[in-house]
Design a protein around this motif. Structure first.
Motif, PDB file in Angstrom:
ATOM      1  N   ARG A 161       0.853  -1.194   0.000  1.00 18.70           N
ATOM      2  CA  ARG A 161       0.000   0.000   0.000  1.00 18.70           C
ATOM      3  C   ARG A 161       0.892   1.247   0.000  1.00 18.70           C
ATOM      4  O   ARG A 161       1.937   1.280   0.645  1.00 18.70           O
ATOM      5  N   ILE A 162       0.457   2.277  -0.734  1.00 15.44           N
ATOM      6  CA  ILE A 162       1.182   3.546  -0.727  1.00 15.44           C
ATOM      7  C   ILE A 162       0.508   4.463   0.291  1.00 15.44           C
ATOM      8  O   ILE A 162      -0.718   4.635   0.266  1.00 15.44           O
ATOM      9  N   VAL A 163       1.298   5.042   1.159  1.00  9.66           N
ATOM     10  CA  VAL A 163       0.775   6.026   2.110  1.00  9.66           C
ATOM     11  C   VAL A 163       1.412   7.364   1.759  1.00  9.66           C
ATOM     12  O   VAL A 163       2.632   7.527   1.836  1.00  9.66           O
ATOM     13  N   ILE A 164       0.578   8.310   1.317  1.00  9.86           N
ATOM     14  CA  ILE A 164       1.077   9.643   0.970  1.00  9.86           C
ATOM     15  C   ILE A 164       0.893  10.537   2.188  1.00  9.86           C
ATOM     16  O   ILE A 164      -0.150  10.505   2.832  1.00  9.86           O
ATOM     17  N   VAL A 165       1.906  11.321   2.481  1.00 11.20           N
ATOM     18  CA  VAL A 165       1.776  12.283   3.573  1.00 11.20           C
ATOM     19  C   VAL A 165       2.167  13.649   3.024  1.00 11.20           C
ATOM     20  O   VAL A 165       3.246  13.815   2.454  1.00 11.20           O
ATOM     21  N   SER A 166       1.270  14.625   3.166  1.00  9.30           N
ATOM     22  CA  SER A 166       1.603  15.981   2.730  1.00  9.30           C
ATOM     23  C   SER A 166       0.869  16.949   3.641  1.00  9.30           C
ATOM     24  O   SER A 166      -0.109  16.574   4.291  1.00  9.30           O
ATOM     25  N   ASN A 167       1.359  18.175   3.687  1.00 11.94           N
ATOM     26  CA  ASN A 167       0.672  19.154   4.518  1.00 11.94           C
ATOM     27  C   ASN A 167      -0.751  19.347   4.004  1.00 11.94           C
ATOM     28  O   ASN A 167      -1.709  19.187   4.734  1.00 11.94           O
ATOM     29  N   GLY A 225      -2.696  14.038   6.120  1.00 12.95           N
ATOM     30  CA  GLY A 225      -2.182  15.417   6.172  1.00 12.95           C
ATOM     31  C   GLY A 225      -3.055  16.324   7.008  1.00 12.95           C
ATOM     32  O   GLY A 225      -3.943  15.872   7.739  1.00 12.95           O
ATOM     33  N   TRP A 226      -2.796  17.601   6.857  1.00 15.00           N
ATOM     34  CA  TRP A 226      -3.518  18.630   7.612  1.00 15.00           C
ATOM     35  C   TRP A 226      -4.910  18.815   7.007  1.00 15.00           C
ATOM     36  O   TRP A 226      -5.054  18.868   5.781  1.00 15.00           O
ATOM     37  N   TRP A 254       5.327   7.699   1.741  1.00 13.99           N
ATOM     38  CA  TRP A 254       5.924   8.725   0.868  1.00 13.99           C
ATOM     39  C   TRP A 254       5.535  10.109   1.392  1.00 13.99           C
ATOM     40  O   TRP A 254       4.391  10.514   1.277  1.00 13.99           O
ATOM     41  N   VAL A 255       6.502  10.800   1.943  1.00 14.19           N
ATOM     42  CA  VAL A 255       6.276  12.100   2.579  1.00 14.19           C
ATOM     43  C   VAL A 255       6.630  13.213   1.579  1.00 14.19           C
ATOM     44  O   VAL A 255       7.644  13.113   0.882  1.00 14.19           O
ATOM     45  N   HIS A 256       5.791  14.280   1.570  1.00 13.60           N
ATOM     46  CA  HIS A 256       5.983  15.334   0.570  1.00 13.60           C
ATOM     47  C   HIS A 256       6.263  16.697   1.175  1.00 13.60           C
ATOM     48  O   HIS A 256       5.491  17.171   2.027  1.00 13.60           O
ATOM     49  N   ASP A 257       7.302  17.285   0.694  1.00 16.01           N
ATOM     50  CA  ASP A 257       7.603  18.710   0.782  1.00 16.01           C
ATOM     51  C   ASP A 257       8.175  19.203   2.115  1.00 16.01           C
ATOM     52  O   ASP A 257       8.180  18.524   3.114  1.00 16.01           O
ATOM     53  N   TYR A 258       8.624  20.469   2.023  1.00 16.74           N
ATOM     54  CA  TYR A 258       9.461  21.075   3.063  1.00 16.74           C
ATOM     55  C   TYR A 258       8.761  21.214   4.406  1.00 16.74           C
ATOM     56  O   TYR A 258       9.416  21.407   5.412  1.00 16.74           O
ATOM     57  N   HIS A 259       7.440  21.116   4.432  1.00 18.23           N
ATOM     58  CA  HIS A 259       6.740  21.211   5.717  1.00 18.23           C
ATOM     59  C   HIS A 259       7.069  20.013   6.600  1.00 18.23           C
ATOM     60  O   HIS A 259       6.945  20.095   7.821  1.00 18.23           O
ATOM     61  N   LEU A 260       7.450  18.911   5.978  1.00 16.78           N
ATOM     62  CA  LEU A 260       7.478  17.640   6.718  1.00 16.78           C
ATOM     63  C   LEU A 260       8.847  16.964   6.714  1.00 16.78           C
ATOM     64  O   LEU A 260       8.928  15.741   6.842  1.00 16.78           O
TER      65      LEU A 260
END
Ligand code: F6P
Length: 468
Positions: free
Chosen positions: A3-9, A40-41, A128-134
């Motif tokens: 499973r893919i888990v995406i994490v983003s703000n 995410g948020w 899979w975590v995305h971007d500078y917030h995290l």
């Protein structure tokens, strides 16, 4: 398959059509498969940050969203992420502010995200975590015992080590990146810059397979450019061209050539430089007055960050100046708006525009450049004017490439675009369209997930080490 888990703000509001926040959410949304979890948020600010995320399911995708307290939001989002990291990573040191309290808020929110996410994870998930917030999220998950493969993707640019080193906690963030098994950036330039920062600031050692080591931790840094759903966007533009909004715009142009820009109202987008380039164009090429109309959509963004408020005032003033100087009673050269437009409406407008102006001072990729190309009619395509400092320029050399710090280069490019013969427009379009159709949202997603799945599992690596 894992499973893919995406994490983003930002998490796109499940089921909502129309305006979604930012290209990241749109590009990932285009590649989502049923079974994915997106964390995410929620976009909500409440009295206290909760410990659990709220779960919503839409079309087979599970969305887990967490609210933020007012003080967490301020330190994390307005403070460290957008008041410190954003200007730093866009090489705008003069706009960067640093407060230890904001850094604490940033780390606290990453810790809260990790605590709410960890119980939702299954052993084989690819996270899979995305971007500078995290950036610190991976290290916070590891601290909770999470052994899954963890990947991180930076959507914004990276900067040379000597610039990144200005950040008082530069080493802390680079160490946090080492908690991931794979780190992706948009372009070769940004990969080299991040690699150098790892070497110079952390003393990283190179190992086999492109991996680097810092102490016991190892990761790999790859350039993996993001794209759009090219076929989907072309179809959207074709449909939108026949819709009411496109017709209204066409009627209002009364045969004038359309120049279009569409950005978040952000200082990285170079909007004052672009306005200046356009003003000089009207001044130096008076024969084009009455013959063009420049529509700039500058959707309000991060309006509670003071640098953004200052930029808005500056653009209001510049737009007023230009129209005051050049407008005639039946012609307004610059149409400037700060409300956002739905993606479908924009797609139709791009198709109609003879010139697409994409001139950021610095950008991770810039998906508007790719959307503009995908929206064109191959029989009569418009011309893309693209900043050499957008990640997109690394592989889109057939655009008219400009240096946005030199307003005259924008002026010249507008004049050249408006007079370019059809055969040249078609030739340039073909190579640009080939790139946009080859490097897509889907290829970006698949390539990163495959590379992450191919990284060694940490728990095995640790077990093997223990056995040795
Ligand atoms: O692409 C960079 C990015 O910061 C994304 O992470 C974000 O979703 C988008 O721009 C819009 O910014 P914001 O979430 O601050 O509105």
């Amino acid at each position: 398959m894992a499973r893919i888990v995406i994490v983003s703000n930002r998490v796109p509001t499940p089921g909502r059509r129309g305006v979604q926040p930012g290209g990241l959410a749109a590009a990932l949304g285009d590649s989502l498969r049923p079974g994915t979890l997106w964390f995410g948020w929620s976009g909500r600010v409440v009295a206290e940050t909760p410990t659990r995320a709220e779960l919503v399911e839409h079309r087979g995708v599970a969305y887990a969203m967490i609210d933020l307290s007012e003080s967490h939001y301020r330190g994390f989002y307005a403070g460290f992420a957008n008041g410190t990291l954003w200007p730093l990573l866009h090489a705008r040191l003069g706009l960067m502010e640093f407060e230890r309290a904001d850094l604490e808020g940033y780390v606290a929110v990453n810790r809260a995200f990790a605590a709410a996410l960890a119980p939702l994870l299954r052993p084989d998930d690819l996270v899979w975590v995305h971007d500078y917030h995290l950036i610190p999220l991976g290290a916070e998950l590891r601290a909770l015992g999470v052994q899954n493969r963890l990947g991180f993707f930076l959507h914004v640019p990276f900067v040379p080590a000597s610039i990144f080193g200005v950040l008082p906690c530069a080493d802390l963030l680079l160490r946090a990146l080492m908690a991931y098994d794979l780190v992706g950036v948009q372009s070769e330039q940004h990969r080299r810059d991040l690699r150098n920062a790892m070497d110079e600031i952390l003393g990283a050692r190179a190992a086999a397979g492109g991996r680097i080591y810092v102490g016991e931790q190892s990761t790999r840094i790859i350039a993996n450019p993001i794209g759009i759903d090219a076929a989907g966007f072309t179809a959207l533009a074709e449909r939108a061209a026949g819709r009411r909004e496109a017709k209204r715009l066409a009627e209002s142009l009364v045969g004038r050539a359309l120049i279009i820009g569409a950005d978040r109202l952000d200082y990285s987008k170079g909007l004052p430089n672009r306005f200046e380039g356009f003003a000089r164009f009207l001044h130096r090429y008076p024969e084009f007055r009455q013959k063009v109309s420049y529509l700039q959509v500058a959707a309000l963004s991060r309006a509670d960050v003071k640098q953004y408020q200052a930029l808005r005032r500056e653009l209001d003033r510049l737009a007023g100046d230009i129209n005051g100087r050049f407008a005639e009673f039946d012609w307004v050269p610059l149409r400037y708006m700060t409300s956002a437009l739905p993606r479908a409406t924009l797609a139709g407008f791009y198709r109609m525009a003879r010139v697409g102006l994409v001139t950021p001072l610095r950008d991770g990729m810039n998906l508007v450049a790719k959307e503009y190309v995908a929206a064109q009619d191959p029989r009569d395509p418009g011309v893309l004017i693209l900043s050499k400092f957008a990640g997109a320029a690394e592989r889109m050399a057939d655009a008219l490439i400009v240096n946005p710090y030199d307003a005259d280069s924008i002026t010249d490019a507008i004049a050249r675009a408006l007079t370019m013969p059809l055969a040249e427009r078609q030739r340039r379009f073909e190579t640009l369209a080939h790139e946009v159709r080859t490097v897509t949202a889907q290829s970006f997603y698949a390539a990163f997930c495959a590379a992450l799945a191919g990284t060694p599992v940490r728990r095995l690596a640790l077990a093997e080490k223990g056995a040795a």
